[in-house]
Design a protein around this motif. Sequence first.
Motif, short mmCIF file in Angstrom:
data_model
loop_
_atom_site.label_atom_id
_atom_site.label_comp_id
_atom_site.label_asym_id
_atom_site.label_seq_id
_atom_site.Cartn_x
_atom_site.Cartn_y
_atom_site.Cartn_z
N ALA A 126 0.84 -1.21 0.00
CA ALA A 126 0.00 0.00 0.00
C ALA A 126 0.87 1.26 0.00
O ALA A 126 0.65 2.19 -0.80
CB ALA A 126 -0.93 -0.01 1.21
N LEU A 127 1.86 1.29 0.88
CA LEU A 127 2.72 2.48 0.96
C LEU A 127 3.50 2.67 -0.34
O LEU A 127 3.57 3.76 -0.90
CB LEU A 127 3.69 2.35 2.15
CG LEU A 127 3.04 2.40 3.54
CD1 LEU A 127 4.07 2.04 4.62
CD2 LEU A 127 2.44 3.77 3.82
N ALA A 128 4.07 1.56 -0.83
CA ALA A 128 4.91 1.65 -2.02
C ALA A 128 4.09 1.97 -3.27
O ALA A 128 4.59 2.63 -4.20
CB ALA A 128 5.67 0.34 -2.22
N TYR A 129 2.84 1.53 -3.29
CA TYR A 129 1.96 1.83 -4.43
C TYR A 129 1.80 3.34 -4.59
O TYR A 129 1.96 3.89 -5.68
CB TYR A 129 0.60 1.15 -4.23
CG TYR A 129 -0.52 1.73 -5.05
CD1 TYR A 129 -0.58 1.50 -6.43
CD2 TYR A 129 -1.52 2.50 -4.47
CE1 TYR A 129 -1.60 2.04 -7.20
CE2 TYR A 129 -2.55 3.04 -5.22
CZ TYR A 129 -2.58 2.81 -6.58
OH TYR A 129 -3.60 3.36 -7.33
N HIS A 130 1.47 3.98 -3.49
CA HIS A 130 1.26 5.44 -3.58
C HIS A 130 2.55 6.13 -4.01
O HIS A 130 2.54 7.07 -4.81
CB HIS A 130 0.77 6.00 -2.24
CG HIS A 130 -0.63 5.57 -1.92
ND1 HIS A 130 -1.71 5.95 -2.68
CD2 HIS A 130 -1.12 4.80 -0.92
CE1 HIS A 130 -2.82 5.42 -2.16
NE2 HIS A 130 -2.49 4.73 -1.09
N ARG A 131 3.66 5.64 -3.48
CA ARG A 131 4.94 6.25 -3.85
C ARG A 131 5.27 6.02 -5.31
O ARG A 131 5.73 6.92 -6.02
CB ARG A 131 6.05 5.66 -2.98
CG ARG A 131 6.92 6.76 -2.42
CD ARG A 131 8.07 6.22 -1.69
NE ARG A 131 9.27 6.66 -2.36
CZ ARG A 131 10.19 7.42 -1.81
NH1 ARG A 131 10.06 7.82 -0.57
NH2 ARG A 131 11.25 7.76 -2.48
N ALA A 132 4.97 4.80 -5.78
CA ALA A 132 5.23 4.49 -7.19
C ALA A 132 4.42 5.41 -8.11
O ALA A 132 4.84 5.72 -9.22
CB ALA A 132 4.89 3.02 -7.47
N LYS A 133 3.27 5.84 -7.61
CA LYS A 133 2.43 6.75 -8.41
C LYS A 133 2.84 8.20 -8.25
O LYS A 133 2.17 9.11 -8.75
CB LYS A 133 0.97 6.63 -7.95
CG LYS A 133 0.26 5.41 -8.44
CD LYS A 133 -1.25 5.58 -8.29
CE LYS A 133 -1.60 6.25 -6.97
NZ LYS A 133 -2.81 6.91 -6.81
N GLY A 134 3.85 8.43 -7.42
CA GLY A 134 4.27 9.81 -7.17
C GLY A 134 3.44 10.50 -6.11
O GLY A 134 3.36 11.73 -6.06
#
Length: 442
Positions: A126-134
């Motif tokens: 969940a955390l990395a998903y948002h980061r991957a999306k910027g």
Amino acid sequence: MNEQTRIAPNNLEAFWMPFSANRQFKQAPRMFVAARDMHYTTSDGRQVLDGTAGLWCVNAGHCRPKITEAIQRQAAELDYAPAFQMGHPKAFELASRLTTIAPDGLDHVFFTNSGSESVETALKIALAYHRAKGDGARFRLIGRERGYHGVNFGGISVGGIVGNRKMFGTLLTGVDHMRHTHDPERNGYSRGETEHGVELAEDLVRIATLHDPSTIAAVIVEPVAGSTGVLPPPKGYLKRLREICDQHGILLIFDEVITGYGRMGTAFAADYFGVTPDIMITAKGLTNGVIPMGAVFASAKIHDAFMSGPEHLIEFAHGYTYSGNPIAAAAGLATLETYLEEGLFERAKALEPVWADAIHSLKGTRHVTDIRTIGLIGAIELEPMKGEPTKRAFSAFVKAFEEGLLIRTTGDIIALSPPLMVSEDQIGEIVDTLKGILAGLE
Ligand SMILES: Cc1ncc(COP(=O)(O)O)c(C=O)c1O
């Protein structure tokens, strides 16, 4: 039982037992040495009816031949294959098969070795998903009071069971909790979802407003809170959480470690409640509890957000030596086949009303203050002994074991979750044994 299984260990000191009253146990050990279908065999040769599917995991019943044989065959054929940058066919096959029973849209599977690891994996996705999306400003995780999400640091941080948190320092930062949904005054003796409490979902709006919704990465809940003592959700509550999450770009995570794989009479609780999360956490019944394994399901939207950048680079810096282990994968495939061939999910569905009637027949029995049932899960809440909380339920547990029934207790609540192959007669036996025990308890 052969001679070997009869032999009891002569020194119990070295093994520091998990979630156990070690000293009490070692004074009067309760040992299982064999199991088949609905029963355990104790070290003194007694049969014990399994009212809890082991630890909510042996959904197909014990020592089922297909699963046992698959494990034996796999151990002799390919014992281990490196999990990173290498593969073996069964892990891919299991992931593909799992997506055919998962709610629509949950198309990708990340393997772990337990429920706790699945929780950590889901939170990190969940955390990395948002980061991957910027969108790295979304760092907050929201759990719920009385939630149980395993025992690792992420899980106890979003979890809401005080006893599991208080010894372990500051935990994760950026975590907040919604109110729990337990309301015995209004929802006493409930069957299925509870009538009252949909408004408790608005607690997410309160928290989102406090922190600003744009800082929240994900909300994690058990669709039915299990380990805290079985708290079914209020009618409409999970749907409302889904709406709020959609409105604010927050991911919804269901922890289905207990509710997955037929426990609710459907493949997953998401199907039972008609609400699909973005990430779904499973373990336990995935391999019938036989080999440690967990699986985290993610939507294509989430998975695909990671699949960018140079193709030789690792997209998600996470995984375990045993992710998708060949023997676990073989166990998972055989378990799935057993569930489907024997129609065990449908069987659980057909039994749900029979189960509810039987467990609710304990209303009025001495010490009982509330009863809750949903799917093939039941909880019987007892009046605690004055000044000695948990003691009465623990006495019921020990007495039940002596009388040939395995139950589970949490606080002063008895929790029941038999294998899905349980017969109506065995349900009757569970209830009759409990009735006798509760009537005789101090
Ligand atoms: C909802 C839930 N999440 C996570 C876990 C942790 O699973 P494990 O004990 O396999 O780590 C459990 C275990 O009971 C659970 O009920």
